[in-house]
Every structure is written in structure tokens, then in C-alpha cells.
Design a protein around this motif. Structure first.
Motif, PDB file in Angstrom:
ATOM      1  N   UNK A   1       0.826  -1.175  -0.047  1.00  0.00           N
ATOM      2  CA  UNK A   1      -0.030   0.051  -0.009  1.00  0.00           C
ATOM      3  C   UNK A   1       1.020   1.315   0.052  1.00  0.00           C
ATOM      4  N   UNK A   2       2.011   1.099   0.435  1.00  0.00           N
ATOM      5  CA  UNK A   2       3.087   2.331   0.558  1.00  0.00           C
ATOM      6  C   UNK A   2       3.191   2.797  -0.952  1.00  0.00           C
ATOM      7  N   UNK A   3       3.582   1.562  -1.638  1.00  0.00           N
ATOM      8  CA  UNK A   3       3.944   1.970  -3.059  1.00  0.00           C
ATOM      9  C   UNK A   3       2.702   2.299  -3.803  1.00  0.00           C
ATOM     10  N   UNK A   4       1.614   1.738  -3.675  1.00  0.00           N
ATOM     11  CA  UNK A   4       0.420   2.549  -4.180  1.00  0.00           C
ATOM     12  C   UNK A   4       0.123   4.074  -3.708  1.00  0.00           C
ATOM     13  N   UNK A   5       0.311   4.297  -2.748  1.00  0.00           N
ATOM     14  CA  UNK A   5      -0.117   5.580  -2.098  1.00  0.00           C
ATOM     15  C   UNK A   5       0.942   6.519  -2.783  1.00  0.00           C
ATOM     16  N   UNK A   6       2.271   6.113  -2.945  1.00  0.00           N
ATOM     17  CA  UNK A   6       3.405   7.038  -3.387  1.00  0.00           C
ATOM     18  C   UNK A   6       3.262   7.136  -5.038  1.00  0.00           C
ATOM     19  N   UNK A   7       2.840   6.115  -5.732  1.00  0.00           N
ATOM     20  CA  UNK A   7       2.852   6.234  -7.331  1.00  0.00           C
ATOM     21  C   UNK A   7       1.613   6.340  -7.707  1.00  0.00           C
ATOM     22  N   UNK A   8       0.469   5.999  -7.335  1.00  0.00           N
ATOM     23  CA  UNK A   8      -0.945   5.915  -7.878  1.00  0.00           C
ATOM     24  C   UNK A   8      -1.800   7.051  -7.000  1.00  0.00           C
ATOM     25  N   UNK A   9      -1.926   6.822  -5.758  1.00  0.00           N
ATOM     26  CA  UNK A   9      -2.975   7.612  -5.195  1.00  0.00           C
ATOM     27  C   UNK A   9      -3.384   8.970  -5.450  1.00  0.00           C
ATOM     28  N   UNK A  10      -2.113   9.783  -5.384  1.00  0.00           N
ATOM     29  CA  UNK A  10      -2.433  11.149  -5.296  1.00  0.00           C
ATOM     30  C   UNK A  10      -3.021  11.526  -6.868  1.00  0.00           C
ATOM     31  N   UNK A  11      -2.413  11.030  -7.810  1.00  0.00           N
ATOM     32  CA  UNK A  11      -2.766  11.650  -9.285  1.00  0.00           C
ATOM     33  C   UNK A  11      -4.149  10.712  -9.446  1.00  0.00           C
ATOM     34  N   UNK A  12      -4.562   9.605  -8.973  1.00  0.00           N
ATOM     35  CA  UNK A  12      -5.737   8.989  -9.070  1.00  0.00           C
ATOM     36  C   UNK A  12      -6.773   9.988  -8.455  1.00  0.00           C
ATOM     37  N   UNK A  13      -6.683  10.241  -7.148  1.00  0.00           N
ATOM     38  CA  UNK A  13      -7.824  11.383  -6.673  1.00  0.00           C
ATOM     39  C   UNK A  13      -7.943  12.593  -7.465  1.00  0.00           C
ATOM     40  N   UNK A  14      -6.715  13.319  -8.063  1.00  0.00           N
ATOM     41  CA  UNK A  14      -6.895  14.405  -8.951  1.00  0.00           C
ATOM     42  C   UNK A  14      -7.442  14.212 -10.049  1.00  0.00           C
ATOM     43  N   UNK A  15      -7.465  12.969 -10.871  1.00  0.00           N
ATOM     44  CA  UNK A  15      -8.110  12.656 -12.063  1.00  0.00           C
ATOM     45  C   UNK A  15      -9.446  12.378 -11.818  1.00  0.00           C
ATOM     46  N   UNK A  16      -9.937  11.765 -10.659  1.00  0.00           N
ATOM     47  CA  UNK A  16     -11.260  11.570 -10.405  1.00  0.00           C
ATOM     48  C   UNK A  16     -12.116  12.701 -10.098  1.00  0.00           C
ATOM     49  N   UNK A  17     -11.475  13.507  -9.348  1.00  0.00           N
ATOM     50  CA  UNK A  17     -12.293  14.702  -8.990  1.00  0.00           C
ATOM     51  C   UNK A  17     -12.355  15.684 -10.069  1.00  0.00           C
ATOM     52  N   UNK A  18     -11.217  15.828 -10.937  1.00  0.00           N
ATOM     53  CA  UNK A  18     -11.199  16.537 -12.279  1.00  0.00           C
ATOM     54  C   UNK A  18     -12.463  16.417 -13.143  1.00  0.00           C
ATOM     55  N   UNK A  19     -12.296  14.811 -13.345  1.00  0.00           N
ATOM     56  CA  UNK A  19     -13.318  14.571 -14.462  1.00  0.00           C
ATOM     57  C   UNK A  19     -14.732  14.544 -14.037  1.00  0.00           C
ATOM     58  N   UNK A  20     -15.148  14.371 -12.583  1.00  0.00           N
ATOM     59  CA  UNK A  20     -16.369  14.777 -11.897  1.00  0.00           C
ATOM     60  C   UNK A  20     -16.948  16.025 -12.135  1.00  0.00           C
ATOM     61  N   UNK A  21     -15.942  17.063 -11.926  1.00  0.00           N
ATOM     62  CA  UNK A  21     -16.327  18.122 -11.944  1.00  0.00           C
ATOM     63  C   UNK A  21     -16.489  18.755 -13.506  1.00  0.00           C
ATOM     64  N   UNK A  22     -15.753  18.189 -14.334  1.00  0.00           N
ATOM     65  CA  UNK A  22     -16.013  18.531 -15.916  1.00  0.00           C
ATOM     66  C   UNK A  22     -17.437  17.815 -16.204  1.00  0.00           C
ATOM     67  N   UNK A  23     -17.783  16.540 -16.010  1.00  0.00           N
ATOM     68  CA  UNK A  23     -18.692  15.906 -16.196  1.00  0.00           C
ATOM     69  C   UNK A  23     -20.034  16.634 -15.838  1.00  0.00           C
ATOM     70  N   UNK A  24     -20.023  17.167 -14.645  1.00  0.00           N
ATOM     71  CA  UNK A  24     -21.201  17.904 -13.963  1.00  0.00           C
ATOM     72  C   UNK A  24     -21.167  19.493 -14.256  1.00  0.00           C
ATOM     73  N   UNK A  25     -20.083  19.887 -14.439  1.00  0.00           N
ATOM     74  CA  UNK A  25     -19.773  21.321 -14.717  1.00  0.00           C
ATOM     75  C   UNK A  25     -20.212  21.944 -15.837  1.00  0.00           C
ATOM     76  N   UNK A  26     -20.008  21.182 -17.006  1.00  0.00           N
ATOM     77  CA  UNK A  26     -20.179  21.507 -18.453  1.00  0.00           C
ATOM     78  C   UNK A  26     -21.516  21.616 -18.746  1.00  0.00           C
ATOM     79  N   UNK A  27     -22.494  20.781 -18.398  1.00  0.00           N
ATOM     80  CA  UNK A  27     -24.026  20.992 -18.582  1.00  0.00           C
ATOM     81  C   UNK A  27     -24.486  21.880 -17.669  1.00  0.00           C
ATOM     82  N   UNK A  28     -23.899  22.218 -16.540  1.00  0.00           N
ATOM     83  CA  UNK A  28     -24.495  23.406 -15.667  1.00  0.00           C
ATOM     84  C   UNK A  28     -24.156  24.532 -16.421  1.00  0.00           C
ATOM     85  N   UNK A  29     -23.101  24.861 -17.018  1.00  0.00           N
ATOM     86  CA  UNK A  29     -22.904  26.113 -17.741  1.00  0.00           C
ATOM     87  C   UNK A  29     -23.502  26.408 -19.161  1.00  0.00           C
ATOM     88  N   UNK A  30     -24.114  25.390 -19.724  1.00  0.00           N
ATOM     89  CA  UNK A  30     -24.928  25.226 -20.717  1.00  0.00           C
ATOM     90  C   UNK A  30     -26.340  25.161 -20.414  1.00  0.00           C
TER      91      UNK A  30
END
Length: 368
Positions: free
Chosen positions: A130-159
Motif C-alpha cells: 500500500x505504501x507503493x500504491x500511495x506513492x505512485x498512484x493514489x494522489x494522481x488517481x484522486x486528482x483525475x477522479x475529482x477533475x473528471x467529475x467536476x467537468x462532467x457535472x460542470x459543463x452541462x451546468x454552464x450550458x
């Protein structure tokens, strides 16, 4: 803005049944995800170790609460009164909010469901810690998920693509009879961008299919991997911790299987609706089963501790074990003191492969 009263579920009786059941499911899902958050928060307050698996569960639970509460529990209460939907009490502002959390929460919880599969897959098949997962994968994984969800929800809101549709509020284009033409029954667009809405809906549907396929593939891969280890170990005499790692791999494999099963149970009808047959019956089934994901994830999350409680208290029913684990009895009701139960190993994967830093699990510690 005016709407024609409608019921898209065939009859008032069907609409009543679907709305009632989905509210119950929405409450149970919100409650289940809240229990997961409460358990992990308690561990943090008490200074106990948490790992990427539990942090993934935090993200999934937060998104599920937003999704289950706003879409399923509040339901038509947030739809504009003018729609004529059962129990509709809202307006376009509340409808827009519900549509946003439908996309934001629903997309986020699906992405984090895939993250669980990724985490367990790397642990068991590739022998990661889990230490290796936390170091190499976890942080970018959270950033990608949160960014994608904001885009998927925010674009229809803007239009302005969120509006009432079949009792709830989601991506749609609102049309009404044109007032500046003599053509009978001609409809004019009042709100939303049809092309943007269609593209975002297809992207979200594609992500849902991708997560379902990925979760299925990783589940089968993990199952076959552990099965091969089991056959291989029958040819060897165990030495050291190899046997313990094998048993722990089997237990974690079961956790992955149950999480994937929960995903299929909740999103299976929507998958068929989007890919195969977009019928109103399937959508109604999804409205009933959709809010169950958080509740079933809660059952899977606490299952290891419940099985441990059953082992420590022979003769205890599983339902009773859940009650004791999820809601520990207050002081004075458990033989004079509050119960303090230690977590089962599967509640935290931090120690999995920890003693095998340089080698793949089961590659050593055995001899012919």
C-alpha cells in the motif's frame, strides 16, 4: 417557464411505488455511506493507521451521499411544481442542483468503485504494498477522479442542460410549443444545448461501461491469480508467511468480488438501459436499485469485522453481528462496559505484502 403535467411511468400507481422505494433506498444508501465515513473518521481521531483502500472508501462514500441524498431521497421534491410530477415541490433552481449532484455524485462513486478494483488488483496480482500504491498512484488517481467529475457535472451546468425529466432532474433539453409561429405542435427550445447534453451523456455512459468492464476483468484476473497460487502451493511445503499471505489474498479477493457484485446490482439496469434497450421499465428499475450501492458497500466494508465478531462469539447471527459492529452498544449495556472490537485484517490492507518488500508474494518462503 411552464410544463405540461406528465407521468412517464405508465400509471400513477407505478409512479407511487417507484418514488417510495427509491426514497427508502436513498435513505439507506446515505446512511450506509455515512457509517463508513464515521468509522474511518473514528480511526483517524484515535490515531489508527489508514491506507489507500480506506481513503478510497472516503471518496466513494462522499460522492455516494451527494448522489443518493439529492437524486434518490429528495427525488421529485426538487422537481419544479409545474411538471405535475408526484410530490413535486421545487423550482428550476432546485432542479438544476439535483441534476448537478446526479452527475457529480454518480460519476464520482463509479470512478472510485473502479479505484477499489485497481488497488486490490495491484496488491494481489503484482505484489504491491500500500505504501507503493500511495506513492505512485493514489494522489494522481484522486486528482483525475475529482477533475473528471467536476467537468462532467460542470459543463452541462454552464450550458443550462439540467432540467426535469421523468420526475427527476438530469441532463435534458426543455422544449415547449412555439408562440411565434402558426405551425401546429411545433416545438421550440427554451433551455439547454442539445448537442452538449448528448455528448456529455455519452461520455458519462462510456465511463460507466469502462468501469464495469475494468472491474469485471480485474475481478476475474485476481480470482485466477489466487487460484493458480493455490494449485501451486499444494506442490510445496510452506515455510514462513507464505500460507498466511495466501489466505489473506483469498479474503481480499472475496472483498473485491462483493464490491463488484454491488456495482452490477446497482448499475446493471442502467448499463442495459444505455447500451442495449433504453426502455422506461429499465429506467424505473434503475431508480429502485440505483440507490442501493452505498448500502451494499457498507455491508461489504464491515463484513470482515462482522465475521470476526461471529468467530469470537459463536452462535451469533450475521445480522446481530452487523448490529454489534456498526452500532456498538453504549456503556452499561455490554456487561458493564462498552465493547471495544479490534479490526479484522481485511478492514485495512496496509500490512498486505509489507513483509515481502523485495519479492513477489509466495515467490519465496516455500520449498519443494
Amino acid at each position: 417557464m411552464s410544463f405540461n403535467p406528465f407521468s412517464c411511468r405508465g400509471s400513477n400507481r407505478t409512479e407511487l411505488i417507484v418514488e417510495t422505494i427509491q426514497r427508502i433506498g436513498g435513505f439507506l444508501s446515505t446512511f450506509g455511506s455515512s457509517l463508513i465515513l464515521s468509522d474511518i473518521a473514528k480511526k483517524v481521531r484515535n490515531g489508527k493507521e489508514t491506507d489507500p483502500y480506506q481513503r478510497i472508501m472516503v471518496g466513494m462514500s462522499i460522492f455516494d451521499i451527494l448522489y443518493s441524498f439529492f437524486l434518490f431521497f429528495l427525488g421529485t421534491w426538487m422537481a419544479p411544481v409545474e411538471t405535475g410530477s408526484l410530490w413535486a415541490k421545487g423550482n428550476m433552481a432546485s432542479c438544476t442542483a439535483q441534476g448537478f449532484f446526479f452527475m457529480f455524485g454518480g460519476s464520482g462513486e463509479v470512478f472510485y468503485q473502479g479505484a477499489i478494483s485497481l488497488n486490490i488488483w495491484l496488491l494481489i496480482v503484482f505484489g504491491w504494498k500500500q505504501d507503493k500504491f500511495a506513492e505512485k498512484v493514489e494522489k494522481p488517481m484522486h486528482i483525475i477522479i475529482i477533475t473528471l467529475t467536476f467537468l462532467l457535472a460542470g459543463i452541462p451546468l454552464a450550458f443550462q442542460n439540467y432540467g426535469p425529466a421523468c420526475g427527476g432532474c438530469r441532463i435534458t433539453t426543455i422544449r415547449a410549443k412555439c408562440s411565434d409561429t402558426d405551425v401546429e405542435n411545433m416545438l421550440c427550445k427554451l433551455r439547454g444545448n442539445e448537442r452538449v447534453g448528448a455528448v456529455v451523456a455519452k461520455i458519462r455512459g462510456s465511463f460507466l461501461v469502462l468501469v464495469l468492464v475494468f472491474s469485471t476483468v480485474t475481478m476475474v484476473w485476481v480470482y485466477l491469480h489466487v487460484k493458480r497460487q493455490e494449485k501451486r502451493n499444494k506442490q510445496y511445503v510452506f515455510r514462513g508467511s507464505a500460507q498466511d499471505r495466501q489466505k489473506e489474498s483469498e479474503r481480499i479477493r472475496k472483498i473485491l468480488f462483493l464490491y463488484t457484485l454491488s456495482l452490477y446490482f446497482a448499475y446493471g439496469p442502467l448499463f442495459v438501459f444505455v447500451i442495449v434497450a433504453p426502455t422506461q421499465t429499465l429506467f424505473s428499475i434503475f431508480r429502485i436499485l440505483g440507490p442501493t450501492l452505498g448500502f451494499f458497500n457498507m455491508l461489504v466494508y464491515f463484513l470482515p469485522n462482522c465475521l470476526k465478531y461471529q468467530k469470537d462469539h459463536p452462535g451469533t447471527w450475521l445480522v446481530t453481528a452487523y448490529f454489534r459492529v456498526v452500532c456498538p452498544c453504549p456503556s452499561g449495556m455490554c456487561g458493564g462496559k462498552k465493547e471495544d472490537m479490534e479490526d479484522a485484517p481485511e478492514m485495512n490492507f496496509a500490512k498486505f505484502n509489507a513483509a515481502n518488500e523485495q519479492t513477489h508474494p509466495l515467490s519465496n518462503d516455500t520449498q519443494p
